[in-house]
Design an enzyme around this catalytic site. Structure first.
Site, PDB file in Angstrom:
ATOM      1  N   LEU A 228       8.127  -2.507  -1.330  1.00  0.00           N
ATOM      2  CA  LEU A 228       7.278  -1.815  -0.336  1.00  0.00           C
ATOM      3  C   LEU A 228       6.603  -0.640  -1.015  1.00  0.00           C
ATOM      4  O   LEU A 228       7.292   0.181  -1.613  1.00  0.00           O
ATOM      5  CB  LEU A 228       8.134  -1.243   0.801  1.00  0.00           C
ATOM      6  CG  LEU A 228       8.808  -2.175   1.781  1.00  0.00           C
ATOM      7  CD1 LEU A 228       9.766  -1.373   2.662  1.00  0.00           C
ATOM      8  CD2 LEU A 228       7.782  -2.878   2.665  1.00  0.00           C
ATOM      9  N   HIS A 229       5.291  -0.563  -0.933  1.00  0.00           N
ATOM     10  CA  HIS A 229       4.655   0.621  -1.513  1.00  0.00           C
ATOM     11  C   HIS A 229       3.354   1.019  -0.823  1.00  0.00           C
ATOM     12  O   HIS A 229       2.787   2.049  -1.131  1.00  0.00           O
ATOM     13  CB  HIS A 229       4.368   0.395  -2.995  1.00  0.00           C
ATOM     14  CG  HIS A 229       3.190  -0.499  -3.243  1.00  0.00           C
ATOM     15  ND1 HIS A 229       3.231  -1.855  -3.052  1.00  0.00           N
ATOM     16  CD2 HIS A 229       1.922  -0.217  -3.614  1.00  0.00           C
ATOM     17  CE1 HIS A 229       2.060  -2.377  -3.326  1.00  0.00           C
ATOM     18  NE2 HIS A 229       1.230  -1.414  -3.665  1.00  0.00           N
ATOM     19  N   ARG A 230       2.860   0.175   0.109  1.00  0.00           N
ATOM     20  CA  ARG A 230       1.563   0.501   0.729  1.00  0.00           C
ATOM     21  C   ARG A 230       1.670   1.795   1.528  1.00  0.00           C
ATOM     22  O   ARG A 230       2.604   1.945   2.345  1.00  0.00           O
ATOM     23  CB  ARG A 230       1.126  -0.579   1.714  1.00  0.00           C
ATOM     24  CG  ARG A 230       0.887  -1.873   1.096  1.00  0.00           C
ATOM     25  CD  ARG A 230      -0.527  -2.400   1.203  1.00  0.00           C
ATOM     26  NE  ARG A 230      -0.590  -3.433   0.208  1.00  0.00           N
ATOM     27  CZ  ARG A 230      -1.297  -3.393  -0.899  1.00  0.00           C
ATOM     28  NH1 ARG A 230      -2.105  -2.364  -1.118  1.00  0.00           N
ATOM     29  NH2 ARG A 230      -1.245  -4.348  -1.776  1.00  0.00           N
TER      30      ARG A 230
END
Ligand code: UD1
Length: 387
Positions: A228-230
């Site tokens: 997850l990085h957005r």
């Protein structure tokens, strides 16, 4: 004698290196052939990503040389980062006078270098052109649209890419359906992984481990891998907390390995959400090879990454995309990808179906065959007969 073409290859952020590497391999191989192509090239690293795990380790994984130019752009606001890349890249272009600048993907470096080159009347080639999420809150969507609008060579990975570009007024002559270059790297790396033990996440950095307070444990047969990085998922406390809570629920059934992006790590600390990660195996960012060793045997991948949606489709691994949309529709129409939305409720609804055995059987999209770099180099070196 023919003019010798000079190509500048640009990479800047983690998801760029795996798209540039196959081009370097191909250009190197071609230069050793008896009737070699008349092309020289140099590699520019903008420095958008700079940590060892986010950048340098990939050079080792993909057997690519040190860049000829490092622009040291670093982090910052979008305007700061983009403008720093532009200022430095202009100097490189003026010095090297390339015939073609090749940019890949959709990060800020892609936009910065394509605009800079085009204003110096240098031809621009965009690898992974035409993808559209139609979500203008995504910085990547803006980067894609701007880059495509000024590119001379548009290399597309899937049918939707060509359709979008035609709709936006590009001509058929500019569009080249060459397949997916990331899959070249995937196949290249699978051979390397084959010689190693599968499924063992390796520690590449110890600081994050301390911060996240978790030790990798032995991998069970059924496990999930999460990335997850957005900003839209991890920059808001409530949203990130909701997603982490859903992961906690899934972790009652299977181990969850979670290599944590620097942005996400910072936010988990800032929002004081560490208590929601207790049952997850938190890892520092992994090298490509280590990460591939991990996810290729996973029962399920949950991600908001663009690339992983495609890579899981190529290997037939079920993927839940934690987003409301995707610019890569072929992974849903033909592959193993499912859009599950960005709420804990959505993730768990999809997970219940998965648990009940309702899983997608995908097929590998056309030309995702490991030979994309060869097709691109043919076009760029002018040796490709147009179909
Ligand atoms: C960027 C790309 C995104 C891509 C992602 C992959 C844009 C607009 N976004 O997002 O499309 O999917 O890379 O990772 O180009 N940081 C480090 N070490 C690094 C790099 C960054 O600690 O080597 C930290 C920075 O301090 C920053 C944060 O991570 O606060 C985010 O980095 P940034 O490059 O701004 O964006 P990404 O979220 O990585």
């Amino acid at each position: 004698m023919n003019h010798r073409q000079m190509i500048l290859l640009v990479a800047g952020a983690r998801p760029n290196f795996m798209k540039i590497a196959p081009l370097i391999h191909e250009l190197r191989a071609k230069s050793h052939e008896p009737r070699s192509i008349n092309v020289t090239w140099k590699l520019v690293h903008t420095g958008q990503h700079y940590d060892y795990e986010m950048s340098k380790v990939f050079f080792k994984d993909f057997d690519i040389p040190k860049p000829n130019f490092f622009l040291n752009a670093g982090s910052g606001s979008h305007a700061e980062q983009t403008s720093r890349v532009m200022l430095e890249f202009e100097k490189v272009c003026l010095k090297e006078k390339p015939d073609i600048v090749v940019v890949v993907g959709d990060v800020n470096s892609t936009l910065a270098c394509s605009v800079t080159a085009k204003k110096l009347t240098i031809k621009v080639a965009h690898v992974e052109a035409g993808l559209r999420s139609r979500d203008m809150t995504m910085p990547e969507e803006i980067n894609r649209i701007v880059t495509d609008s000024i590119s001379d060579f548009l290399f597309v990975t899937e049918k939707s890419g060509a359709e979008n570009l035609l709709r936006e007024g590009k001509t058929k002559k500019q569009i080249h359906f060459v397949g997916n270059i990331m899959i070249d790297t995937l196949f290249y790396s699978l051979k390397k992984v084959a010689s190693r033990h599968a499924g063992k996440p390796k520690k590449t950095h110890s600081m994050n481990e301390k911060v996240m307070g978790c030790e990798p444990k032995a991998v069970n047969r059924d496990y999930a891998v999460v990335t997850l990085h957005r900003p839209s998922n991890v920059d808001d406390r409530e949203k990130l907390g909701d997603i982490l809570s859903a992961l906690q629920t899934i972790s009652r059934d299977m181990d969850i390995y979670f290599p944590v992006h620097p942005r996400t790590e910072k936010n988990i600390r800032k929002f004081r959400l560490k208590h929601l990660t207790g049952s997850l195996v938190m890892l520092p960012p992994q090298s490509y090879i280590d990460f591939l060793s991990l996810w290729k045997d996973a029962a399920l991948v949950l991600t908001d990454s663009g690339g992983l949606q495609e890579e899981t489709t190529a290997l037939g691994i079920p993927c839940f995309t934690v987003r409301a949309n995707t610019e890569r529709p072929v992974t849903i129409e033909e592959g193993t990808n499912t859009l599950v939305g960005t709420t804990g409720k959505g993730i768990l609804k999809a997970y219940r179906k998965f648990k009940a055995g309702k899983r997608k059987n995908g097929r590998v999209p056309r030309l995702w065959d490991g030979k994309t770099a060869g097709r691109i180099v043919k076009v760029l070196s002018g040796t490709s007969a147009r179909k």
